[in-house]
Scaffold this motif. Structure first.
Motif, PDB file in Angstrom:
ATOM      1  N   VAL A 139       0.811  -1.025   0.166  1.00 10.51           N
ATOM      2  CA  VAL A 139       0.042  -0.105   0.010  1.00 10.51           C
ATOM      3  C   VAL A 139       0.848   1.182   0.038  1.00 10.51           C
ATOM      4  CG1 VAL A 139      -2.021  -1.071   1.103  1.00 10.51           C
ATOM      5  CG2 VAL A 139      -0.236  -0.182   2.528  1.00 10.51           C
ATOM      6  N   ASP A 140       2.087   1.245  -0.622  1.00 11.79           N
ATOM      7  CA  ASP A 140       3.127   2.224  -0.532  1.00 11.79           C
ATOM      8  C   ASP A 140       2.974   3.214  -1.889  1.00 11.79           C
ATOM      9  OD1 ASP A 140       3.816   0.212  -1.961  1.00 11.79           O
ATOM     10  OD2 ASP A 140       5.849   0.501  -1.456  1.00 11.79           O
ATOM     11  N   GLY A 141       2.026   2.957  -2.564  1.00  8.85           N
ATOM     12  CA  GLY A 141       1.564   3.848  -3.961  1.00  8.85           C
ATOM     13  C   GLY A 141       0.085   4.092  -3.942  1.00  8.85           C
ATOM     14  N   PRO A 142      -0.085   4.990  -4.695  1.00  8.50           N
ATOM     15  CA  PRO A 142       0.688   5.390  -6.077  1.00  8.50           C
ATOM     16  C   PRO A 142       1.713   6.331  -5.474  1.00  8.50           C
ATOM     17  CG  PRO A 142      -1.454   6.365  -6.009  1.00  8.50           C
ATOM     18  CD  PRO A 142      -1.398   5.407  -4.769  1.00  8.50           C
ATOM     19  N   GLU A 143       2.664   6.585  -6.440  1.00  8.07           N
ATOM     20  CA  GLU A 143       3.929   7.610  -6.056  1.00  8.07           C
ATOM     21  C   GLU A 143       3.294   9.137  -6.082  1.00  8.07           C
ATOM     22  OE1 GLU A 143       8.300   8.692  -7.742  1.00  8.07           O
ATOM     23  OE2 GLU A 143       7.186   7.237  -8.769  1.00  8.07           O
ATOM     24  N   ALA A 144       2.610   9.487  -7.147  1.00  6.13           N
ATOM     25  CA  ALA A 144       2.037  10.631  -7.145  1.00  6.13           C
ATOM     26  C   ALA A 144       0.786  10.928  -6.439  1.00  6.13           C
ATOM     27  CB  ALA A 144       1.713  11.137  -8.541  1.00  6.13           C
ATOM     28  N   ASP A 151     -10.907   0.184   4.654  1.00  6.69           N
ATOM     29  CA  ASP A 151      -9.947   0.215   3.522  1.00  6.69           C
ATOM     30  C   ASP A 151      -9.553   1.352   3.405  1.00  6.69           C
ATOM     31  OD1 ASP A 151     -11.776  -2.222   2.955  1.00  6.69           O
ATOM     32  OD2 ASP A 151     -13.413  -1.014   2.614  1.00  6.69           O
ATOM     33  N   LEU A 152      -8.617   1.528   2.481  1.00  8.99           N
ATOM     34  CA  LEU A 152      -7.782   2.703   2.091  1.00  8.99           C
ATOM     35  C   LEU A 152      -7.945   3.359   0.661  1.00  8.99           C
ATOM     36  CD1 LEU A 152      -4.126   2.256   3.369  1.00  8.99           C
ATOM     37  CD2 LEU A 152      -5.520   4.228   3.687  1.00  8.99           C
ATOM     38  N   MET A 153      -8.535   4.354   0.593  1.00  8.91           N
ATOM     39  CA  MET A 153      -8.419   5.235  -0.578  1.00  8.91           C
ATOM     40  C   MET A 153      -7.242   6.029  -0.828  1.00  8.91           C
ATOM     41  SD  MET A 153     -10.063   5.491  -3.607  1.00  8.91           S
ATOM     42  CE  MET A 153     -10.123   6.417  -4.916  1.00  8.91           C
ATOM     43  N   VAL A 154      -6.624   5.925  -2.140  1.00  6.54           N
ATOM     44  CA  VAL A 154      -5.197   6.937  -2.160  1.00  6.54           C
ATOM     45  C   VAL A 154      -5.304   7.184  -3.374  1.00  6.54           C
ATOM     46  CG1 VAL A 154      -2.756   7.104  -1.869  1.00  6.54           C
ATOM     47  CG2 VAL A 154      -3.962   5.179  -0.571  1.00  6.54           C
ATOM     48  N   PRO A 155      -5.937   8.501  -3.846  1.00  2.00           N
ATOM     49  CA  PRO A 155      -6.058   8.874  -5.175  1.00  2.00           C
ATOM     50  C   PRO A 155      -4.595   9.371  -5.910  1.00  2.00           C
ATOM     51  CG  PRO A 155      -7.761   9.850  -4.037  1.00  2.00           C
ATOM     52  CD  PRO A 155      -6.723   9.137  -3.070  1.00  2.00           C
ATOM     53  N   ASP A 197      -0.607   4.888 -13.858  1.00  2.00           N
ATOM     54  CA  ASP A 197      -1.268   6.211 -13.753  1.00  2.00           C
ATOM     55  C   ASP A 197      -2.574   6.025 -12.674  1.00  2.00           C
ATOM     56  OD1 ASP A 197      -1.004   6.430 -17.587  1.00  2.00           O
ATOM     57  OD2 ASP A 197       0.237   7.350 -15.924  1.00  2.00           O
ATOM     58  N   THR A 198      -2.901   5.110 -12.173  1.00  3.74           N
ATOM     59  CA  THR A 198      -4.333   5.045 -11.491  1.00  3.74           C
ATOM     60  C   THR A 198      -4.061   5.324 -10.176  1.00  3.74           C
ATOM     61  OG1 THR A 198      -3.988   2.624 -10.863  1.00  3.74           O
ATOM     62  CG2 THR A 198      -4.871   3.148 -13.116  1.00  3.74           C
ATOM     63  N   PRO A 199      -5.281   5.618  -9.529  1.00  4.99           N
ATOM     64  CA  PRO A 199      -5.459   5.978  -8.081  1.00  4.99           C
ATOM     65  C   PRO A 199      -5.451   4.554  -7.482  1.00  4.99           C
ATOM     66  CG  PRO A 199      -7.141   6.982  -9.324  1.00  4.99           C
ATOM     67  CD  PRO A 199      -6.448   6.129 -10.226  1.00  4.99           C
ATOM     68  N   ALA A 200      -5.490   4.309  -6.173  1.00  7.51           N
ATOM     69  CA  ALA A 200      -5.500   3.050  -5.474  1.00  7.51           C
ATOM     70  C   ALA A 200      -6.553   3.043  -4.684  1.00  7.51           C
ATOM     71  CB  ALA A 200      -4.086   2.791  -4.935  1.00  7.51           C
ATOM     72  N   LEU A 201      -7.362   1.943  -4.735  1.00  7.75           N
ATOM     73  CA  LEU A 201      -8.302   1.552  -3.528  1.00  7.75           C
ATOM     74  C   LEU A 201      -7.977   0.097  -2.980  1.00  7.75           C
ATOM     75  CD1 LEU A 201     -10.831   1.687  -2.092  1.00  7.75           C
ATOM     76  CD2 LEU A 201     -12.001   0.828  -3.958  1.00  7.75           C
ATOM     77  N   VAL A 210      -8.088  -3.079  -5.404  1.00  7.46           N
ATOM     78  CA  VAL A 210      -9.494  -3.621  -5.997  1.00  7.46           C
ATOM     79  C   VAL A 210      -9.874  -2.241  -6.856  1.00  7.46           C
ATOM     80  CG1 VAL A 210      -9.997  -5.162  -4.204  1.00  7.46           C
ATOM     81  CG2 VAL A 210     -10.746  -2.739  -4.008  1.00  7.46           C
ATOM     82  N   THR A 211      -8.771  -1.535  -7.367  1.00  3.09           N
ATOM     83  CA  THR A 211      -8.986  -0.297  -8.042  1.00  3.09           C
ATOM     84  C   THR A 211      -9.860  -0.533  -9.263  1.00  3.09           C
ATOM     85  OG1 THR A 211      -6.955   0.448  -7.146  1.00  3.09           O
ATOM     86  CG2 THR A 211      -7.948   1.809  -9.003  1.00  3.09           C
ATOM     87  N   ARG A 212      -9.290  -1.398 -10.114  1.00  2.00           N
ATOM     88  CA  ARG A 212      -9.768  -1.555 -11.261  1.00  2.00           C
ATOM     89  C   ARG A 212     -11.352  -2.228 -11.300  1.00  2.00           C
ATOM     90  NH1 ARG A 212      -7.305  -0.329 -15.871  1.00  2.00           N
ATOM     91  NH2 ARG A 212      -4.901  -0.344 -15.929  1.00  2.00           N
TER      92      ARG A 212
END
Length: 738
Positions: free
Chosen positions: A469-474, A490-494, A518-522, A534-536
């Protein structure tokens, strides 16, 4: 059994007050001096804006004007070009659009005689287009605003009566798109801006050349089911502050049961403001009476009752984006009770509390009782970079041991192992593994994110890489929530795509999926300390440029939705703020267009709250950019309601725990028409990391429930679960910790 009191049913039109509204405490000499010292410090910072804040300074424009005045016919053409071009850029930032156009046009006319490379002309043409578009916004959306202004897709009253700006932009956009050397990212932006300009003129889509025409919806995604429109009622409600970027808090600051608003502005010359709610969703500015005059600046804010006296205090965070120049003191505004008119009175006790011993630029922070001792501690995610290396701070609350009876905070970040040293943009607490100890997630832009697992005893371990869970970089904001309503956080990291919206938005609308990086992360949590990306499958592999953010159950179906305030400091980066509807925890639909919440102005602090006491959550967003010329009115989107879905609102009063129960977990067990039971979960917090939902009123959407069998409250400090049996649907409850 705990006191469970139904304060209001849906048939009512107001909230009855919580029986607590203490009179104003007399100020001790130490507290009064602390407040005066902070006002003086902030006033001094305000005088240094021109020297220390490149976004807000008018010094470059002054220097360029002097340079222009000193030119002679012998001044080389390329120098005259650069002076006019740079002056045009600076005038645009200052909100002087006509002057910007004049200087940029003069630079364009000089270009053939300069001998400069073609890319210098590309940039000049691009900003001529942008300057005309901003002229259009100022003449229409700012000077003649309507509730539909700047809402994507622009239509109805949002179309421009004054057509000069948009009509002037179109030929420059077309010219830029024909320049062979123009960079592809900026060309993508220009295509997007061309479509928006035609919307403002009322001739989209037919007026857009076919080869430049963009669809409203991405071609490769199913169109979402219909969603009702949320009208922007900010002007009628008295909540349409005209300002730059800043923070927003929605909560009950005077104990009358209604949700008030506090709004800050990152400009160190502008005051934080308090708007009191009359109980029906109408606001009155009571800043002066609340003793907030002189509380200047602040890009973000969070509320908490740090001294457990039963009223909410305010943390104002300052200095973000400014590096070494951002060593501004943060404010800790202690709520001293209400005056005879029901106005809460605040005094700044940050110096006494030990929060100003070492000041660093900070955008995001959050409160939690990390050591389960019954009071709230504070983590500040400070902004470290290559030019100014600074740690984040974990302040342990040591109780009322400072002069004047103020709670004292001690920075234990070093020994706790949470100093971070990142360009931190998001901070959020949550007990992801169910061990009763709140854990800490830190989002670092252009770096590795942290998940600090709380080991107890004041020690933490970064497990983000090990758990994936260390991404996304940006990344930018981040938040813990239970998106699929399974009782586990859960964690949401846009992902913040700060290179202009065009390179991402245009291909997306034309049907190209984003690359995984390029994607956010859920990240879906299992409650035992593991996560799965489970982002996609959640359909969140979409372009996002979020700064502000928050979440809440807008349709009362039992699953939290979320709203993103988007943008960058650049004028050219206008992208709709985005609303995502949660479909049963399985996936999210982008309902930005149908909901009418796709505001094109820069979005910052976001808060979900039931401002009008009608049983559903409304959405407030603080709007405005980073530079003086990018001001805008805040928006308040009123929820039209979702008939058939039920709700509960819960107010906690901790005794062993912190007073408002931050960190407590709620579970409502409801029965449906077929007799089956299901559960709805929530954790008491202020939501996401840029903007603040109420902690005094936790809203639970219950879907089409026919009854509530019980409400369970789990208190982490004691490890006990309290049960309130058979609370009424569509009611408000107060639960005292036993």
């Amino acid at each position: 059994m705990a006191l469970a009191l139904a304060l209001m049913t849906l048939s009512g039109c107001r909230r009855d007050p919580i029986p607590r509204a203490d009179p104003v405490k007399p100020a001790s000499a130490q507290v009064a001096a602390s407040h005066r010292a902070m006002v003086d410090d902030l006033a001094a910072i305000a005088t240094r804006v021109a020297e220390e804040n490149d976004y807000l300074s008018d010094k470059p424009a002054i220097d360029m004007r002097a340079q222009l005045a000193a030119e002679t016919p012998e001044t080389p053409a390329r120098l005259r070009f650069r002076t006019r071009f740079e002056l045009g850029r600076e005038e645009l930032n200052l909100g002087r659009e006509r002057e910007a156009i004049e200087h940029l046009q003069a630079a364009y006319d000089l270009f053939p005689s300069t001998g400069l490379p073609e890319d210098a002309l590309d940039v000049c043409v691009y900003f001529l287009a942008v300057s005309h578009l901003r002229l259009a916004e100022t003449a229409n959306c700012c000077r003649q605003p309507s509730a539909d202004s700047c809402l994507y897709p622009i239509q109805g009253r949002g179309r421009h009566d004054d057509r000069e700006g948009s009509e002037g932009a179109l030929p420059w956009l077309e010219k830029f798109l024909t320049l062979p050397g123009a960079p592809q990212p900026q060309k993508m932006n220009a295509i997007w801006l061309l479509n928006v300009a035609h919307m403002t003129l009322g001739d989209y889509p037919d007026g857009v050349p076919e080869r430049r025409r963009l669809p409203l919806y991405p071609a490769n995604r199913p169109k979402p089911e219909p969603f009702p429109r949320f009208p922007n009622i900010a002007a009628d409600a008295g909540a349409d502050t005209f300002s730059l970027s800043g923070g927003a808090i929605a909560d009950d600051f005077n104990g009358d049961g209604a949700i008030d608003l506090v709004v800050s502005v990152w400009d160190a010359r502008e005051n934080t403001r308090l708007f009191l709610n009359d109980g029906k969703g109408r606001f009155t500015d009571r800043t002066e009476a609340a003793n907030l005059t002189g509380m200047m600046g602040g890009l973000n804010m969070k509320q908490a009752d740090f001294d457990n006296d039963g009223d909410l205090d305010i943390l104002v965070m300052r200095g973000a984006w400014l590096g070494k120049n951002g060593r501004h003191p943060n404010s800790l505004l202690r709520n001293e009770g209400v005056d005879s008119a029901g106005v809460p009175v605040f005094r700044d006790v940050a110096p006494l509390a030990g929060l100003t011993a070492a000041n660093y630029p900070v955008l995001s922070g959050d409160w939690a009782d990390f050591d389960n001792d019954g009071d709230l501690d504070l983590y500040l995610g400070n902004e470290s970079n290559s030019d100014f290396r600074c740690p984040s701070q974990l302040f342990r609350n040591d109780g009322p041991s400072a002069p004047g009876g103020v709670n004292r905070f001690t920075d234990i970040a070093a020994e706790a192992g949470v100093r971070n040293f990142g360009l931190t943009k998001g901070v959020t607490w949550g007990d992801y593994d169910g061990d009763r100890l709140p854990d800490l997630y830190v989002s670092n832009f252009a770096g590795v994110n942290r998940l600090y697992h709380n080991l107890g005893g004041g020690r933490f371990e970064d497990v983000a890489p090990a758990l994936g869970v260390d991404g996304p970089e940006a990344s930018f904001p981040a938040w813990f929530w239970d998106h699929n309503n399974d009782g586990h956080l859960d964690l949401m990291v846009p992902n913040y795509m700060n290179t202009g919206c065009g390179p991402y938005l245009v291909p997306w609308l034309m049907g190209r999926l984003l690359d995984p990086e390029d994607t956010p992360a859920l990240y879906a949590g299992d409650g035992r300390g593991r996560f799965r990306d489970v982002t996609r499958e959640a359909r969140l592999d979409v372009p996002m440029m979020p700064m502000g953010c928050n979440f809440g159950d807008l349709d009362n179906d039992g699953f939290p939705d979320f709203y993103l305030g988007t943008g960058t400091p650049n004028f050219a980066d206008i992208v709709p703020n985005q609303l995502f509807r949660n479909r049963g925890g399985l996936h999210f639909d982008d309902v930005t267009i149908d909901s009418g919440t796709g505001h094109l102005q820069k979005g910052h602090g976001v808060a979900f709250a039931d401002f009008d006491a009608d049983g559903d959550l409304d959405v407030f967003i603080e709007l405005g950019g980073a530079v003086p010329g990018d001001r805008y009115y805040d928006a308040l989107f009123e929820n039209p309601g979702f008939p058939g879905n039920r709700w509960l609102e819960v107010r906690l009063r901790g005794t062993a725990s912190n007073r408002f129960g931050i960190g407590a977990r709620l579970r409502a067990v409801v029965s449906d028409a077929d007799g089956s039971e299901r559960s709805v979960y929530a954790t008491v917090n202020s939501g996401a990391s840029f903007g603040a939902n109420p902690v005094s009123a936790i809203h639970l959407g219950l879907g089409a429930a026919k009854s509530v069998a019980r409400l369970e409250v789990f208190w982490p400090v004691t490890g006990r679960t309290q049960t309130v049996r058979n609370p009424r649907l569509d009611s408000r409850l107060v639960v005292d910790e036993e």
